[in-house]
Motif scaffolding. Structure first.
Motif, short mmCIF file in Angstrom:
data_model
loop_
_atom_site.label_atom_id
_atom_site.label_comp_id
_atom_site.label_asym_id
_atom_site.label_seq_id
_atom_site.Cartn_x
_atom_site.Cartn_y
_atom_site.Cartn_z
N ASP A 1 1.03 -1.22 0.06
CA ASP A 1 -0.01 -0.15 0.13
C ASP A 1 1.01 1.41 -0.12
O ASP A 1 0.72 2.28 -0.71
N ALA A 2 2.02 1.15 0.68
CA ALA A 2 2.98 2.59 0.82
C ALA A 2 3.46 2.77 -0.64
O ALA A 2 3.62 3.74 -1.06
N LEU A 3 3.85 1.49 -1.03
CA LEU A 3 4.42 1.69 -2.51
C LEU A 3 3.38 2.30 -3.51
O LEU A 3 3.74 3.21 -4.34
N ARG A 4 2.37 1.81 -3.69
CA ARG A 4 1.34 2.17 -4.48
C ARG A 4 0.92 3.68 -4.36
O ARG A 4 0.53 4.50 -5.11
N GLU A 5 0.73 4.10 -3.03
CA GLU A 5 0.66 5.69 -2.57
C GLU A 5 1.79 6.54 -2.99
O GLU A 5 1.43 7.66 -3.43
N LEU A 6 2.53 6.04 -2.91
CA LEU A 6 3.81 6.61 -3.75
C LEU A 6 4.11 6.64 -5.36
O LEU A 6 4.92 7.09 -6.02
N GLY A 7 3.14 5.99 -6.05
CA GLY A 7 2.81 6.06 -7.23
C GLY A 7 3.65 4.82 -8.12
O GLY A 7 3.46 4.73 -9.26
N VAL A 8 4.08 3.68 -7.33
CA VAL A 8 4.74 2.68 -7.75
C VAL A 8 3.60 1.96 -8.80
O VAL A 8 2.39 1.71 -8.04
N PRO A 9 3.58 1.51 -9.81
CA PRO A 9 2.49 0.68 -10.37
C PRO A 9 2.29 -0.63 -9.81
O PRO A 9 3.17 -1.22 -9.03
N GLU A 10 1.06 -1.04 -9.75
CA GLU A 10 0.64 -2.14 -9.18
C GLU A 10 1.40 -3.49 -9.25
O GLU A 10 1.92 -4.05 -8.17
N ALA A 11 1.70 -3.82 -10.46
CA ALA A 11 2.66 -4.76 -10.84
C ALA A 11 4.12 -4.86 -10.10
O ALA A 11 4.50 -5.97 -9.49
N THR A 12 4.64 -3.87 -10.21
CA THR A 12 6.03 -3.62 -9.54
C THR A 12 5.74 -3.58 -8.08
O THR A 12 6.62 -4.38 -7.54
N ALA A 13 4.86 -2.94 -7.60
CA ALA A 13 4.88 -2.88 -5.87
C ALA A 13 4.52 -4.38 -5.28
O ALA A 13 5.07 -4.85 -4.58
N ALA A 14 3.85 -5.13 -5.96
CA ALA A 14 3.31 -6.56 -6.02
C ALA A 14 4.86 -7.38 -6.05
O ALA A 14 4.99 -8.26 -5.01
N ARG A 15 5.54 -7.08 -7.15
CA ARG A 15 6.68 -8.00 -7.23
C ARG A 15 7.64 -7.54 -6.09
O ARG A 15 8.38 -8.37 -5.74
N ILE A 16 7.95 -6.21 -5.68
CA ILE A 16 8.79 -5.78 -4.75
C ILE A 16 8.55 -6.31 -3.50
O ILE A 16 9.29 -6.81 -2.53
N THR A 17 7.25 -6.46 -2.95
CA THR A 17 6.73 -6.67 -1.81
C THR A 17 6.41 -8.19 -1.52
O THR A 17 6.41 -8.73 -0.36
N GLY A 18 6.11 -9.00 -2.71
CA GLY A 18 5.64 -10.23 -2.55
C GLY A 18 4.14 -10.27 -2.39
O GLY A 18 3.63 -11.41 -2.36
N TYR A 19 3.44 -9.15 -2.31
CA TYR A 19 2.06 -8.97 -1.95
C TYR A 19 1.37 -9.80 -3.37
O TYR A 19 1.56 -9.73 -4.57
N ARG A 20 0.36 -10.72 -2.98
CA ARG A 20 -0.48 -11.36 -3.97
C ARG A 20 -2.01 -10.81 -3.87
O ARG A 20 -2.96 -11.97 -3.89
N GLY A 21 -2.33 -9.78 -3.59
CA GLY A 21 -3.84 -9.71 -3.41
C GLY A 21 -4.41 -10.39 -2.30
O GLY A 21 -3.84 -10.64 -1.33
N GLY A 22 -5.62 -10.83 -2.55
CA GLY A 22 -6.34 -11.47 -1.52
C GLY A 22 -5.74 -12.84 -1.18
O GLY A 22 -6.29 -13.55 -0.31
N GLU A 23 -4.91 -13.44 -2.05
CA GLU A 23 -4.29 -14.56 -1.80
C GLU A 23 -3.16 -14.89 -0.53
O GLU A 23 -2.86 -15.86 0.07
N GLY A 24 -2.63 -13.58 0.05
CA GLY A 24 -1.84 -13.57 1.11
C GLY A 24 -0.51 -13.55 0.70
O GLY A 24 -0.43 -13.41 -0.81
N ALA A 25 0.56 -13.35 1.47
CA ALA A 25 2.02 -12.94 0.97
C ALA A 25 2.54 -14.59 0.61
O ALA A 25 2.18 -15.41 1.09
#
Length: 96
Positions: free
Chosen positions: A72-96
């Motif tokens: 969420d912090a990366l997204r607020e900074l304007g990082v694209p969704e796919a990039t933010a997910a790749r950097i953090t390992g976030y997978r939406g509702g699936e969990g980390a």
């Protein structure tokens, strides 16, 4: 051939233990150990397994919360969704 004999006991520091030996008699318990029944041993082992599973679930939930916060912090900074997910390992509702 002799049968296997199993001995269940608790060590002075609270650790549950068992040993299986071949022979006619069980050896003496280690110094300070107290005997427990096989049923007590199994029940305590099952309780420990539940505690371990709860601990792991708590750690997983904390990790998922941290990953979501980072995402969420990366997204607020304007990082694209796919990039933010790749950097953090976030997978939406699936969990980390």
């Amino acid at each position: 051939m002799t049968d296997a004999l199993t001995q269940h006991y608790r060590l002075p520091d609270g650790v549950l233990a068992l040993r299986t030996v071949q022979g006619m008699d069980l050896p003496e318990l280690p110094e300070g150990a107290t005997p427990v029944t096989p049923e007590e041993y199994a029940a305590e082992l099952a309780a420990l397994k539940v505690q371990q599973e709860e601990y792991r679930a708590r750690l997983d939930a904390e990790d998922q919360e941290r990953v979501r916060g980072d995402y969420d912090a990366l997204r607020e900074l304007g990082v694209p969704e796919a990039t933010a997910a790749r950097i953090t390992g976030y997978r939406g509702g699936e969990g980390a």
